[in-house]
Design a protein around this motif. Sequence first.
Motif, PDB file in Angstrom:
ATOM      1  N   LEU A 173       0.576  -1.256   0.368  1.00 20.08           N
ATOM      2  CA  LEU A 173       0.251  -0.447  -0.172  1.00 20.08           C
ATOM      3  C   LEU A 173       0.820   0.587  -0.009  1.00 20.08           C
ATOM      4  O   LEU A 173       2.197   1.314   0.370  1.00 20.08           O
ATOM      5  N   PRO A 174       0.276   1.978  -0.258  1.00 15.81           N
ATOM      6  CA  PRO A 174       0.851   3.762  -0.495  1.00 15.81           C
ATOM      7  C   PRO A 174       1.124   4.190   0.925  1.00 15.81           C
ATOM      8  O   PRO A 174       0.410   3.935   1.852  1.00 15.81           O
ATOM      9  N   SER A 175       2.156   5.155   0.842  1.00 16.06           N
ATOM     10  CA  SER A 175       2.376   5.706   2.351  1.00 16.06           C
ATOM     11  C   SER A 175       1.308   6.368   2.444  1.00 16.06           C
ATOM     12  O   SER A 175       0.512   6.465   2.067  1.00 16.06           O
ATOM     13  N   LEU A 176       0.769   7.097   4.006  1.00 14.68           N
ATOM     14  CA  LEU A 176       0.498   7.426   4.704  1.00 14.68           C
ATOM     15  C   LEU A 176      -0.009   8.700   4.075  1.00 14.68           C
ATOM     16  O   LEU A 176      -0.772   9.418   3.866  1.00 14.68           O
ATOM     17  N   ASP A 177       1.386   9.071   3.541  1.00 13.15           N
ATOM     18  CA  ASP A 177       0.691  11.003   2.982  1.00 13.15           C
ATOM     19  C   ASP A 177       0.285  11.318   1.780  1.00 13.15           C
ATOM     20  O   ASP A 177      -0.239  11.768   1.094  1.00 13.15           O
ATOM     21  N   LYS A 178       1.160   9.673   0.385  1.00 10.85           N
ATOM     22  CA  LYS A 178       0.116   9.413  -0.411  1.00 10.85           C
ATOM     23  C   LYS A 178      -0.900   9.314  -0.449  1.00 10.85           C
ATOM     24  O   LYS A 178      -1.217   9.763  -0.887  1.00 10.85           O
ATOM     25  N   THR A 179      -1.926   8.007   0.230  1.00 10.77           N
ATOM     26  CA  THR A 179      -3.366   8.072   0.597  1.00 10.77           C
ATOM     27  C   THR A 179      -3.554   9.859   0.926  1.00 10.77           C
ATOM     28  O   THR A 179      -4.659   9.359   0.075  1.00 10.77           O
ATOM     29  N   ASP A 180      -3.617  10.214   1.773  1.00  4.11           N
ATOM     30  CA  ASP A 180      -4.042  11.620   2.081  1.00  4.11           C
ATOM     31  C   ASP A 180      -3.794  12.261   1.023  1.00  4.11           C
ATOM     32  O   ASP A 180      -5.298  12.880   0.737  1.00  4.11           O
ATOM     33  N   TYR A 181      -3.123  12.000   0.469  1.00  3.92           N
ATOM     34  CA  TYR A 181      -2.494  13.308  -0.695  1.00  3.92           C
ATOM     35  C   TYR A 181      -3.595  12.769  -1.519  1.00  3.92           C
ATOM     36  O   TYR A 181      -4.478  13.340  -2.401  1.00  3.92           O
ATOM     37  N   TYR A 182      -3.342  11.295  -2.007  1.00  2.00           N
ATOM     38  CA  TYR A 182      -4.505  10.965  -3.546  1.00  2.00           C
ATOM     39  C   TYR A 182      -6.001  10.957  -2.987  1.00  2.00           C
ATOM     40  O   TYR A 182      -6.922  11.707  -3.787  1.00  2.00           O
ATOM     41  N   SER A 183      -6.551  11.061  -1.560  1.00  2.00           N
ATOM     42  CA  SER A 183      -7.831  11.596  -1.686  1.00  2.00           C
ATOM     43  C   SER A 183      -8.041  12.988  -1.677  1.00  2.00           C
ATOM     44  O   SER A 183      -9.831  13.031  -1.714  1.00  2.00           O
ATOM     45  N   PHE A 184      -6.849  13.626  -1.023  1.00  2.00           N
ATOM     46  CA  PHE A 184      -7.813  15.069  -1.235  1.00  2.00           C
ATOM     47  C   PHE A 184      -7.482  15.287  -2.868  1.00  2.00           C
ATOM     48  O   PHE A 184      -8.821  16.471  -3.065  1.00  2.00           O
ATOM     49  N   VAL A 185      -6.729  15.074  -3.968  1.00  2.56           N
ATOM     50  CA  VAL A 185      -6.668  15.663  -5.205  1.00  2.56           C
ATOM     51  C   VAL A 185      -8.142  14.309  -5.816  1.00  2.56           C
ATOM     52  O   VAL A 185      -8.752  15.476  -6.181  1.00  2.56           O
ATOM     53  N   SER A 186      -8.773  13.670  -5.051  1.00  2.00           N
ATOM     54  CA  SER A 186      -9.925  12.871  -5.511  1.00  2.00           C
ATOM     55  C   SER A 186     -10.988  13.682  -5.238  1.00  2.00           C
ATOM     56  O   SER A 186     -11.962  14.157  -6.231  1.00  2.00           O
ATOM     57  N   VAL A 187     -11.190  14.667  -4.409  1.00  2.00           N
ATOM     58  CA  VAL A 187     -12.359  15.613  -3.441  1.00  2.00           C
ATOM     59  C   VAL A 187     -12.009  16.310  -4.362  1.00  2.00           C
ATOM     60  O   VAL A 187     -13.118  17.524  -4.780  1.00  2.00           O
ATOM     61  N   VAL A 188     -10.471  17.019  -4.561  1.00  2.00           N
ATOM     62  CA  VAL A 188     -10.959  18.478  -5.410  1.00  2.00           C
ATOM     63  C   VAL A 188     -11.269  18.567  -6.962  1.00  2.00           C
ATOM     64  O   VAL A 188     -11.355  19.556  -7.352  1.00  2.00           O
TER      65      VAL A 188
END
Length: 274
Positions: A173-188
């Motif tokens: 799985l991706p790191s915590l930072d990456k999963t948080d970032y990918y989630s953020f981009v999806s919401v954006v």
Amino acid sequence: MVTKSWLYDATIYIYALSLLFYFSDFVGPNRSAKRMGTGLLSFVWILQTVYLVVNLVWHDRSTAFSMFETLFMLSWLLVTVSLVVNRFFRIELFVFIVNVIGFTVLALNFFSNPKVSPTLASWNINDEVLFIHISFSLASYVAFVVAAVFSGMYLFLHRQLKEKKWTKLMQRLPSLDKTDYYSFVSVVIGTPLLLFGMSLGVVWISLQHDLTLFFDPKVINSWFVLLAYIFYLFQRLLLKTPGYKLALWNLAAFFIMALNFVFANFYSSFHQWS
């Protein structure tokens, strides 16, 4: 007439895409996104200008401007003002809000004019509004599903790390930072798409001349969905809320969105699918 209709549709989609890039730059400064947004918005302005000039040249000077021409000029002026402000003052939020209004005015103007309707007997202009409305809404739902999946992964990783449990699955799985970032981009991506879809929904309801549809349970719930994701962005960008709480809120927002499907099939008067 069909060709004109495709031209109008293309203008609407390009306009929406430009606002998507502007929104991306607003929530997280991104020069590439801003350049793309400005370029696409400039192209929309060029299309509007050409259309406006042609109509003014062929306009019968013995008659007043029609409502279509008046609203078209209003939309063109809003785009013009936003481009000027973007060039000299760089107020991204102002540009985005003004163009959301301009986008709604342009869509309402296009789809309320019978001359814009395609010539196909089985396809009317209200169907076209619904088609684009559904397209934007479904695209936003896809983005929110992706965001929810990454938020779920974040919560799983956070719990495993907190309990100091190391597994082979964690390594994949991706790191915590990456999963948080990918989630953020999806919401954006999903939030402005939902906003555009709802704007066209407002246009469709206006064309039905039935104001009671604004109080339909699914319509009301859609506003809660939009506000939930806007609040997610507010927490991340301004409150600097920790990733764990953001992931929980993102899943809560996704749950609110899922209620839309329940409302659609059991309570909505015009969003029923079965």
